[in-house]
Write an enzyme that holds these catalytic residues in place. Structure first.
Site, mmCIF file in Angstrom:
data_model
loop_
_atom_site.group_PDB
_atom_site.id
_atom_site.type_symbol
_atom_site.label_atom_id
_atom_site.label_comp_id
_atom_site.label_asym_id
_atom_site.label_seq_id
_atom_site.Cartn_x
_atom_site.Cartn_y
_atom_site.Cartn_z
ATOM 1 N N GLU A 30 0.843 -1.479 -0.175
ATOM 2 C CA GLU A 30 -0.381 0.449 -0.059
ATOM 3 C C GLU A 30 0.846 0.780 -0.234
ATOM 4 O O GLU A 30 2.135 1.072 1.309
ATOM 5 C CB GLU A 30 -1.038 0.128 1.154
ATOM 6 N N GLY A 36 -7.646 2.730 2.214
ATOM 7 C CA GLY A 36 -8.078 3.306 0.893
ATOM 8 C C GLY A 36 -9.331 4.260 0.568
ATOM 9 O O GLY A 36 -8.447 5.089 1.791
ATOM 10 N N GLU A 199 -26.545 19.299 -13.159
ATOM 11 C CA GLU A 199 -26.375 17.926 -13.453
ATOM 12 C C GLU A 199 -27.243 17.415 -15.117
ATOM 13 O O GLU A 199 -27.741 18.635 -14.969
ATOM 14 C CB GLU A 199 -27.097 16.507 -12.381
ATOM 15 N N ILE A 262 -17.594 14.262 -10.494
ATOM 16 C CA ILE A 262 -18.607 13.639 -11.891
ATOM 17 C C ILE A 262 -18.166 12.615 -12.198
ATOM 18 O O ILE A 262 -18.275 11.826 -13.761
ATOM 19 C CB ILE A 262 -18.356 14.642 -13.371
ATOM 20 N N HIS A 435 -42.717 -3.156 16.961
ATOM 21 C CA HIS A 435 -43.168 -1.467 17.740
ATOM 22 C C HIS A 435 -42.586 -0.616 18.473
ATOM 23 O O HIS A 435 -42.897 -1.758 19.191
ATOM 24 C CB HIS A 435 -44.746 -1.900 17.610
HETATM 25 C C1 LIG Z 1 -16.290 11.013 -1.518
HETATM 26 C C2 LIG Z 1 -16.643 9.204 -1.596
HETATM 27 C C3 LIG Z 1 -17.704 8.671 -0.907
HETATM 28 C C4 LIG Z 1 -17.889 7.395 -0.194
HETATM 29 N N1 LIG Z 1 -18.398 7.006 0.334
HETATM 30 C C5 LIG Z 1 -19.475 5.704 -0.171
HETATM 31 C C6 LIG Z 1 -19.907 5.366 0.583
HETATM 32 O O1 LIG Z 1 -20.686 6.022 1.366
HETATM 33 N N2 LIG Z 1 -20.419 3.710 0.677
HETATM 34 C C7 LIG Z 1 -19.949 2.891 -0.492
HETATM 35 O O2 LIG Z 1 -19.825 1.341 0.559
HETATM 36 N N3 LIG Z 1 -19.057 3.611 -0.960
HETATM 37 C C8 LIG Z 1 -18.984 4.823 -1.432
HETATM 38 N N4 LIG Z 1 -17.094 5.685 -1.902
HETATM 39 C C9 LIG Z 1 -16.483 4.325 -3.062
HETATM 40 C C10 LIG Z 1 -15.478 3.362 -1.881
HETATM 41 O O3 LIG Z 1 -15.062 4.220 -1.456
HETATM 42 C C11 LIG Z 1 -15.389 3.076 -2.991
HETATM 43 O O4 LIG Z 1 -15.551 1.618 -3.912
HETATM 44 C C12 LIG Z 1 -14.222 1.722 -2.298
HETATM 45 O O5 LIG Z 1 -12.819 2.753 -1.451
HETATM 46 C C13 LIG Z 1 -13.349 0.707 -3.837
HETATM 47 O O6 LIG Z 1 -12.200 -0.154 -2.893
HETATM 48 P P1 LIG Z 1 -11.403 -0.562 -3.807
HETATM 49 O O7 LIG Z 1 -10.338 -1.132 -2.316
HETATM 50 O O8 LIG Z 1 -11.767 -1.141 -4.917
HETATM 51 O O9 LIG Z 1 -10.057 0.724 -3.814
HETATM 52 P P2 LIG Z 1 -9.783 1.922 -2.693
HETATM 53 O O10 LIG Z 1 -10.285 2.026 -1.763
HETATM 54 O O11 LIG Z 1 -9.723 3.427 -3.946
HETATM 55 O O12 LIG Z 1 -7.969 1.681 -2.746
HETATM 56 C C14 LIG Z 1 -7.391 1.276 -3.333
HETATM 57 C C15 LIG Z 1 -6.243 1.594 -2.591
HETATM 58 O O13 LIG Z 1 -4.535 1.109 -3.691
HETATM 59 C C16 LIG Z 1 -4.355 1.354 -3.348
HETATM 60 N N5 LIG Z 1 -3.118 2.079 -4.209
HETATM 61 C C17 LIG Z 1 -3.478 2.123 -6.184
HETATM 62 N N6 LIG Z 1 -2.286 1.328 -6.353
HETATM 63 C C18 LIG Z 1 -1.112 1.164 -5.974
HETATM 64 C C19 LIG Z 1 -0.148 0.291 -6.335
HETATM 65 N N7 LIG Z 1 1.024 0.405 -7.043
HETATM 66 N N8 LIG Z 1 0.499 0.603 -5.195
HETATM 67 C C20 LIG Z 1 0.450 -0.246 -3.992
HETATM 68 N N9 LIG Z 1 -0.769 0.483 -3.921
HETATM 69 C C21 LIG Z 1 -1.917 1.365 -4.718
HETATM 70 C C22 LIG Z 1 -4.676 3.200 -3.239
HETATM 71 O O14 LIG Z 1 -2.994 4.396 -2.441
HETATM 72 C C23 LIG Z 1 -5.855 2.846 -2.099
HETATM 73 O O15 LIG Z 1 -5.274 3.082 -0.997
HETATM 74 C C24 LIG Z 1 -17.273 6.804 -1.913
HETATM 75 C C25 LIG Z 1 -16.071 7.581 -2.287
HETATM 76 C C26 LIG Z 1 -15.852 8.646 -2.334
HETATM 77 C C27 LIG Z 1 -15.496 9.163 -3.268
#
Ligand SMILES: Cc1cc2nc3c(=O)[nH]c(=O)nc-3n(C[C@H](O)[C@H](O)[C@H](O)COP(=O)(O)OP(=O)(O)OC[C@H]3O[C@@H](n4cnc5c(N)ncnc54)[C@H](O)[C@@H]3O)c2cc1C
Length: 461
Positions: A30, A36, A199, A262, A435
């Site tokens: 990481e 993440g 939007e 977006i 309830h």
């Molecule tokens: C503002 C916001 C609000 C959100 N709210 C919600 C919510 O309420 N509920 C919900 O379900 N989802 C929500 N999401 C979406 C959710 O955060 C993501 O869908 C989820 O985090 C995806 O998980 P992931 O493990 O695929 O990737 P990520 O969480 O993006 O994690 C990927 C990790 O990989 C690391 N990484 C990338 N490339 C490398 C590399 N080459 N080497 C080492 N490390 C690397 C990054 O640093 C990161 O820590 C929200 C997103 C945002 C932006």
């Protein structure tokens, strides 16, 4: 079995712990903090901010409950401090889980060398090579920032910067009326910012039920959040003091800041996919089979990186499935029911098909609904806005549901289970609901599918 995982978001970290529990020797790479996007700049921090806005709103309405509190105000700096503290605590929690499950964390940027080798550029300098039997890619996504918008992280920002603003801007244009745009729009509005949401689609929350989107629109109007739908940004001019946006219809908007909401794009940059021949679709998602394995045997991918909804609970579920499959199981990565939640006030939560989707698919369906207004518990807590709507097919099987109202995101679990298990409205409606609770609205909506809701108020025509 040795497994290397790149990325410690919900996809990567849950996969790591599951694989360790199943007996694998696991190393996670990481480059930033564990947790993440979800934990550091996504789900958790947005909801922490919204929790403060909720306390503010409740406090401002305290008199309705006979409670008096003359000095209610919000201090964004302290709200952000609380959020940061909460996030740091949860980050430590994941690090502790890694430690206690024997998962090794390597802090650096991972790059594939071949199907068994990951090279890591360590954060504190130097290189490390990790050799393993299987590899999981879970590098997530990043915000989309087309050049047109002139993102600079100061005047034109994304959700990441918005979460750490120390004081609310006087005005903000939010481009994108999806989940992130609506949640942050309402948050900053409650902090005192004049919000305008632009939007492209004809409604806010384009993938939600039309009725639900209308109710969110009405609430935003009440809060003086300006919403412009079916319009888009065609030009942007950024100066030291303001952002001027031109819309497709020629109108201009001016604000102190602009927030880009977006959408997000999967992030595979630097992973070296091409060299290994890992197939990617036209939108940059890594292609996987039903077992979440990429086109290269032994390399798996999950979460925002693949073509499934960008949601934390989807990423973590896929992480767990991928871990199981890497260790010899044969689990399907196809999801039966994916809950969708929007943490605005009122909250929005849905699962399965919307009415419009059922119509497009030519499915013959019936609906049942119930307004929170008619429910004792909703009256007690003073949150009467919204309704539960349930959609069933001809066999009475629940194929979709949407809730707008208090605690909608928690209430949805029951209906997610129903869609997942293929339950009928009649069977679920037989269940005794406590309830007075908000869950009774679900029971009444289920009964309403068959015209048997006891407490539904029918309008006489
Ligand atoms: C503002 C916001 C609000 C959100 N709210 C919600 C919510 O309420 N509920 C919900 O379900 N989802 C929500 N999401 C979406 C959710 O955060 C993501 O869908 C989820 O985090 C995806 O998980 P992931 O493990 O695929 O990737 P990520 O969480 O993006 O994690 C990927 C990790 O990989 C690391 N990484 C990338 N490339 C490398 C590399 N080459 N080497 C080492 N490390 C690397 C990054 O640093 C990161 O820590 C929200 C997103 C945002 C932006």
């Amino acid at each position: 079995m040795k497994i290397t995982i790149i990325g410690a978001g919900p996809g990567g970290y849950e996969a790591a712990i599951m694989a360790a529990k199943l007996g694998a020797e696991v190393t996670v790479v990481e480059k930033k903090r564990v947790g993440g996007t979800c934990l550091n700049v996504g789900c958790i921090p947005t909801k922490a901010l919204l929790a403060s806005a909720d306390v503010l709103t409740t406090s401002l309405e305290a008199e309705k409950f006979g409670v008096f509190n003359e000095h209610t105000y919000a201090d964004l700096k302290q709200i952000v401090e609380r959020k940061d503290k909460l996030v740091s605590g949860l980050v430590k929690g994941i690090e502790f889980l890694f430690e206690s499950n024997g998962v090794t964390l390597v802090r650096g940027t991972g790059r594939l060398i071949d199907a068994h080798t990951v090279s890591v550029e360590l954060n504190d300098g130097g290189l490390e090579t990790l050799v393993s039997d299987k590899i999981l890619l879970a590098t997530g996504s990043v915000p989309i920032c087309p050049e047109l918008f002139q993102y600079d992280g100061v005047r034109v920002i994304t959700s990441t910067e918005a979460l750490s603003l120390q004081q609310p801007p006087k005005s903000m244009i939010i481009v994108g009326g999806g989940v992130i745009g609506c949640e942050l729009g309402q948050f900053f509005s409650r902090m005192g910012t004049q919000i305008t949401i632009v939007e492209m689609a004809p409604q806010l929350l384009p993938s939600e039920d039309e009725d639900v989107a209308k109710q969110v629109m009405r609430q935003f109007k009440r809060e003086k959040i300006k919403v412009i739908t079916a319009n888009s940004v065609t030009a942007v001019a950024v100066s030291d003091t303001e952002v001027v946006v031109t819309l497709a219809d020629g109108k201009t908007l001016t604000a102190e800041m602009m927030l880009l909401a977006i959408g997000r794009a999967s992030f595979a940059s630097g992973l070296n996919l091409e060299a290994l021949g890992i197939a990617v679709d036209s939108r940059g998602h890594i292609e996987v089979n039903d077992r979440l394995e990429t086109s290269v045997a032994g390399i798996y991918a999950v979460g925002d990186l693949i073509n499934s909804p960008y949601l934390a609970h989807v990423a973590s579920k896929e992480g767990i499935i991928a871990a199981e499959n890497m260790l010899g199981h044969n689990k399907s990565g196809a999801h039966k029911a994916i809950p969708r939640c929007v943490y605005t006030d009122p909250q929005v939560a849905s699962v399965g098909l919307t009415e419009k989707e059922a119509q497009i698919k030519g499915i013959k369906y019936k609906t049942g609904s119930f307004d929170f207004r008619s429910l004792g518990k909703a009256q007690i807590i003073g949150k009467i806005q919204g309704q539960v709507k349930i959609i069933v097919n001809q066999e009475d099987v629940i194929i979709g549901a949407s809730i707008i109202g208090p605690e909608a995101t928690d209430l949805l679990a029951e209906l997610t289970m129903a869609v997942h298990l293929g339950l009928t409205a009649e069977a679920l409606g037989e269940v005794i609901h406590p309830h007075p609770t908000l869950s009774e609205a679900i029971m009444e909506a289920l009964h309403d599918v068959h015209g048997k809701s006891i407490n539904k108020v029918k309008m006489r025509l």
